[in-house]
Design an enzyme around this catalytic site. Structure first.
Site, PDB file in Angstrom:
ATOM      1  N   HIS A  44      76.662  12.337  18.472  1.00 21.38           N
ATOM      2  CA  HIS A  44      75.423  12.406  19.240  1.00 21.38           C
ATOM      3  C   HIS A  44      74.232  11.803  18.502  1.00 21.38           C
ATOM      4  O   HIS A  44      73.215  11.493  19.117  1.00 21.38           O
ATOM      5  CB  HIS A  44      75.113  13.857  19.616  1.00 21.38           C
ATOM      6  CG  HIS A  44      76.074  14.432  20.610  1.00 21.38           C
ATOM      7  ND1 HIS A  44      76.131  14.029  21.917  1.00 21.38           N
ATOM      8  CD2 HIS A  44      77.042  15.373  20.481  1.00 21.38           C
ATOM      9  CE1 HIS A  44      77.071  14.693  22.555  1.00 21.38           C
ATOM     10  NE2 HIS A  44      77.648  15.520  21.699  1.00 21.38           N
ATOM     11  N   ARG A  69      80.980  13.998  11.659  1.00 18.23           N
ATOM     12  CA  ARG A  69      81.567  14.089  12.996  1.00 18.23           C
ATOM     13  C   ARG A  69      81.607  12.684  13.583  1.00 18.23           C
ATOM     14  O   ARG A  69      80.567  12.040  13.753  1.00 18.23           O
ATOM     15  CB  ARG A  69      80.776  15.017  13.922  1.00 18.23           C
ATOM     16  CG  ARG A  69      81.391  15.058  15.324  1.00 18.23           C
ATOM     17  CD  ARG A  69      80.919  16.223  16.153  1.00 18.23           C
ATOM     18  NE  ARG A  69      79.520  16.119  16.542  1.00 18.23           N
ATOM     19  CZ  ARG A  69      78.904  16.993  17.356  1.00 18.23           C
ATOM     20  NH1 ARG A  69      79.580  18.035  17.829  1.00 18.23           N
ATOM     21  NH2 ARG A  69      77.631  16.863  17.655  1.00 18.23           N
ATOM     22  N   ASP A  83      86.367   6.133   4.116  1.00 17.04           N
ATOM     23  CA  ASP A  83      86.239   5.093   3.099  1.00 17.04           C
ATOM     24  C   ASP A  83      84.875   5.121   2.402  1.00 17.04           C
ATOM     25  O   ASP A  83      84.781   4.744   1.226  1.00 17.04           O
ATOM     26  CB  ASP A  83      86.477   3.710   3.706  1.00 17.04           C
ATOM     27  CG  ASP A  83      87.941   3.402   3.957  1.00 17.04           C
ATOM     28  OD1 ASP A  83      88.806   4.194   3.508  1.00 17.04           O
ATOM     29  OD2 ASP A  83      88.232   2.380   4.615  1.00 17.04           O
ATOM     30  N   GLN A 147      87.650  19.922  16.859  1.00 16.39           N
ATOM     31  CA  GLN A 147      86.742  20.664  17.732  1.00 16.39           C
ATOM     32  C   GLN A 147      87.473  21.122  18.996  1.00 16.39           C
ATOM     33  O   GLN A 147      88.117  20.333  19.686  1.00 16.39           O
ATOM     34  CB  GLN A 147      85.537  19.813  18.122  1.00 16.39           C
ATOM     35  CG  GLN A 147      84.453  19.817  17.050  1.00 16.39           C
ATOM     36  CD  GLN A 147      83.126  19.372  17.619  1.00 16.39           C
ATOM     37  OE1 GLN A 147      82.810  18.203  17.618  1.00 16.39           O
ATOM     38  NE2 GLN A 147      82.350  20.338  18.104  1.00 16.39           N
ATOM     39  N   GLU A 149      86.658  22.410  22.483  1.00 18.39           N
ATOM     40  CA  GLU A 149      85.453  22.437  23.313  1.00 18.39           C
ATOM     41  C   GLU A 149      85.748  22.168  24.795  1.00 18.39           C
ATOM     42  O   GLU A 149      84.902  21.646  25.510  1.00 18.39           O
ATOM     43  CB  GLU A 149      84.416  21.452  22.772  1.00 18.39           C
ATOM     44  CG  GLU A 149      84.943  20.066  22.442  1.00 18.39           C
ATOM     45  CD  GLU A 149      83.919  19.204  21.723  1.00 18.39           C
ATOM     46  OE1 GLU A 149      82.732  19.596  21.654  1.00 18.39           O
ATOM     47  OE2 GLU A 149      84.310  18.132  21.242  1.00 18.39           O
ATOM     48  N   ALA A 174      78.722  24.774  23.513  1.00 20.37           N
ATOM     49  CA  ALA A 174      77.985  24.129  24.608  1.00 20.37           C
ATOM     50  C   ALA A 174      78.928  23.383  25.532  1.00 20.37           C
ATOM     51  O   ALA A 174      78.906  23.558  26.758  1.00 20.37           O
ATOM     52  CB  ALA A 174      76.922  23.189  24.043  1.00 20.37           C
ATOM     53  N   ASP A 175      79.772  22.531  24.962  1.00 17.40           N
ATOM     54  CA  ASP A 175      80.715  21.784  25.796  1.00 17.40           C
ATOM     55  C   ASP A 175      81.765  22.701  26.403  1.00 17.40           C
ATOM     56  O   ASP A 175      82.176  22.499  27.557  1.00 17.40           O
ATOM     57  CB  ASP A 175      81.391  20.686  24.969  1.00 17.40           C
ATOM     58  CG  ASP A 175      80.496  19.483  24.770  1.00 17.40           C
ATOM     59  OD1 ASP A 175      79.801  19.097  25.715  1.00 17.40           O
ATOM     60  OD2 ASP A 175      80.481  18.928  23.661  1.00 17.40           O
TER      61      ASP A 175
END
Length: 256
Positions: A44, A69, A83, A147, A149, A174-175
């Site tokens: 995000h 993430r 990497d 995750q 979700e 939230a999701d």
């Protein structure tokens, strides 16, 4: 490797801060505050892999670990953030056992997985100085965080938790609540029932747990529930709340 996995496994929860601003100066403030890890958000947040790497450089030598993430469960994203030196990868929207296996494979060098072999040149291996030591350590120590979700993920969570190489399940309230039809109701009883199932699956499989606090569930309550990493804030929220409080105080005539 900097010991993120071993630090998590000591038993005391680690506390992190989401990095959304990609400002070296703001991240330096966060690191100096004493957070245990940065959670750099490429899903995000507006930054690039280069911007994410800069946050690691800011934190270098501080003891503050780096988790990234990625935007999606994709080996090209995962190998790039590893990497540059992240100690852990959070993969969003892991909805099935196949998704979980793909995530693990992307994080591990052959023959265990399919991570591209570039340890001879990348920052994570000190630009090749620690090439083969890094390859061995990475397959052992990189933290793979899936995750959970969606309702689909909850239905498959016991299988996901049992996948070898998955280190942690991270609840995305939230999701998850939105996918279950309770948009904005992160503490709805049905959502909490689903989260309890995730917790039970992780513990039964001997996996770690991560989460963010919600209005109905504080950081302390997450600690008491046995969560291993907790991310209570973000650089954007810390700045927003401090600015809002100061402006409100100034406009009310109260000395700040």
């Amino acid at each position: 490797m900097t010991g993120l996995k071993s630090d998590i496994e000591t038993g005391a929860p680690l506390f992190g801060c989401w990095i959304e601003l990609y400002s070296a100066f703001a991240t330096e403030v966060v690191v100096q505050a004493g957070y245990d890890f940065l959670l750099v958000d490429l899903e995000h947040g507006p930054g690039s892999v280069m911007d994410a790497a800069l946050q690691l450089q800011v934190a270098a030598g501080s003891g503050c670990h780096g988790i990234c993430r990625v935007p999606k469960n994709d080996d090209s994203w995962i190998k790039r953030v590893l990497d540059v030196g992240f100690d852990g990868v959070m993969i969003p929207a892991v909805d099935s056992v196949e998704d979980a296996r793909r995530a693990v494979s992307s994080c591990r060098y052959p023959p265990v997985g399919k991570r591209g072999m570039a340890a001879a040149i990348v920052r994570a291996a000190r630009y090749g100085r620690d090439c083969w030591d890094y390859v061995e350590a990475a397959n052992r120590d990189v933290v793979v965080i899936c995750q959970i979700e969606s309702a689909q993920a909850v239905e498959a969570v016991e299988e996901i938790a049992r996948v070898e190489g998955v280190d942690m399940l991270f609840v995305g309230p939230a999701d998850l609540s939105s996918d279950m039809g309770y948009v904005g109701e992160v503490d709805h009883p049905e959502v909490m029932k689903a989260i309890t199932r995730v917790e039970q699956a992780a513990k039964a499989a001997g996996k770690l747990l991560g989460a963010i606090p919600t209005p109905g569930r504080s950081t302390q309550e997450l600690r008491e529930a046995g969560y291993d990493i907790i991310v209570p804030g973000a650089d954007t929220i810390l700045l927003r709340d401090a600015a809002d409080a100061q402006v409100a105080s100034l406009k009310s005539g109260v000395r700040y």
